[in-house]
Design an enzyme around this catalytic site. Sequence first.
Site, PDB file in Angstrom:
ATOM      1  N   HIS A  91     -11.475  79.229  67.436  1.00  0.00           N
ATOM      2  CA  HIS A  91     -10.955  79.610  68.756  1.00  0.00           C
ATOM      3  C   HIS A  91     -11.875  79.074  69.847  1.00  0.00           C
ATOM      4  CE1 HIS A  91     -13.846  82.994  69.277  1.00  0.00           C
ATOM      5  NE2 HIS A  91     -13.635  83.261  68.001  1.00  0.00           N
TER       6      HIS A  91
ATOM      7  N   ASP B  75     -12.006  80.360  73.094  1.00  0.00           N
ATOM      8  CA  ASP B  75     -12.465  81.350  74.067  1.00  0.00           C
ATOM      9  C   ASP B  75     -13.681  82.097  73.542  1.00  0.00           C
ATOM     10  OD1 ASP B  75     -10.795  82.627  72.139  1.00  0.00           O
ATOM     11  OD2 ASP B  75     -10.542  84.367  73.455  1.00  0.00           O
TER      12      ASP B  75
ATOM     13  N   GLU C  56      -8.433  84.409  71.035  1.00  0.00           N
ATOM     14  CA  GLU C  56      -8.823  85.219  69.884  1.00  0.00           C
ATOM     15  C   GLU C  56      -9.578  86.465  70.323  1.00  0.00           C
ATOM     16  OE1 GLU C  56     -11.263  86.784  66.578  1.00  0.00           O
ATOM     17  OE2 GLU C  56     -11.940  85.999  68.507  1.00  0.00           O
TER      18      GLU C  56
END
Length: 446
Positions: free
Chosen positions: A100, A102, A167
Amino acid sequence: MKFGIRNTLHLCLPSLLILIVLSTEASDPSSIIARFQQYLQINTAQPNPEYKQAAEFIISQAKSFSLESHTIEFVNGKPLILLKWLGTNPALPSILLNSHTDVVPAEHQKWTHHPFGAHMDDNGNIYARGSQDMKCVGMQYLEAIRRLKASGFQPLRSIHLSFVPDEEIGGNAGAGTFSQSEVFNILNVGIVLDEGLPSPSENYRPFYAERSPWWLVIRTTGAPGHGAKLYDNTAMENLLKSIETIRRFRASQFDLVKAGLRADGEVVSVNMVFLKAGTPSPTDFVMNLQPSEAEAGFDIRVPPNADPGSLERRIAEEWAPTSRNMTFSFKQKEPLHDKFGKPFLTATDRSNPWWTLLEDAVRKPGGKLGKPEIFPASTDACYFREQGIAAIGFSPIANTPNLLHDHNEFLNQDEYLKGIEIYESIIKAFASFVDPERDRSSTDEL
């Protein structure tokens, strides 16, 4: 004849130069670390991650060694980057390397170095939000494939890399939607690798399952009254009774961990995360008024082998009984079983060839694998397990304190570089794997 030889050499020269450049980029530690730092410096912290900049960086890296790339937005403004290295037999079940983009926010003033500066100190420690969770893994995938390409390796199975958004806020706009899409179905995924946790010892930590988040909110009401008056069933009193009941349950689960009878991921954890009560005044709270309502939130994590029905009854009958003017709801309540009704568990024995391959591949470059665990929190792997697909959580980070979501998150450059070797071994083993029985049935279905 001589002309033919010169012409052949001339035609091969561009390809040879490309291989030389790739080999140099793949093997130069300073370049590898610089690329990692560049990714870490992109501020993708929630709630306003710079997804566009991260996507542009990932795609530029993919293009530098000829990986096919696609950008998909299941939710506007939240790009999912999908990369592909086509295998020589693309009909076989493929490999998905998920990460992910983020990260969680950081309190800048409480860090020794800026959380998005990617500063490396004299000991080689790289300080940045995402250095452990999990920009390291996404870049290690890319660097491992860069090395494999430079070596001339050709995968039998197709390899896909997914860089997903959100996520850290549940993953619904990223892996959640992706795993249920036709785009994902077309990939014909046989195994997913996703994030794990750092290990303070020399043994890497592999995860075959994880606890499902149940984010519970309990609300209670009662008649308001004077702050000096004693009477039964006030909103605050009812909520405090529930909090104490939940605290005792939490202690009983924690005692199992403290006694060494269960690992963190094998018990139901409960933590109160917010409390809303009181009557606000323009400057503070009204001190001589008992409020008519109160509310508390709890982060519950449920292991896949727990009895969800029993826990739900406990919540309804003990934690938030209607007899005390209480109600409850869930902000998020993830299932414990896949679409086939089986617990979210990936086999860690000989019945799962991917597990055996992982064990051997980690050992080959000198890595050590610890006992398989249930991940104590949750990751995007749950969405893939929900589809009945084997998923293993694994971050090749050893000899490192677990600083996920903590201040001064860091990863040492030597551990990062070693992790690339580990992934190179794993990806090569997975992409070369031939399973006569399973592969035959898969190609027959196609």
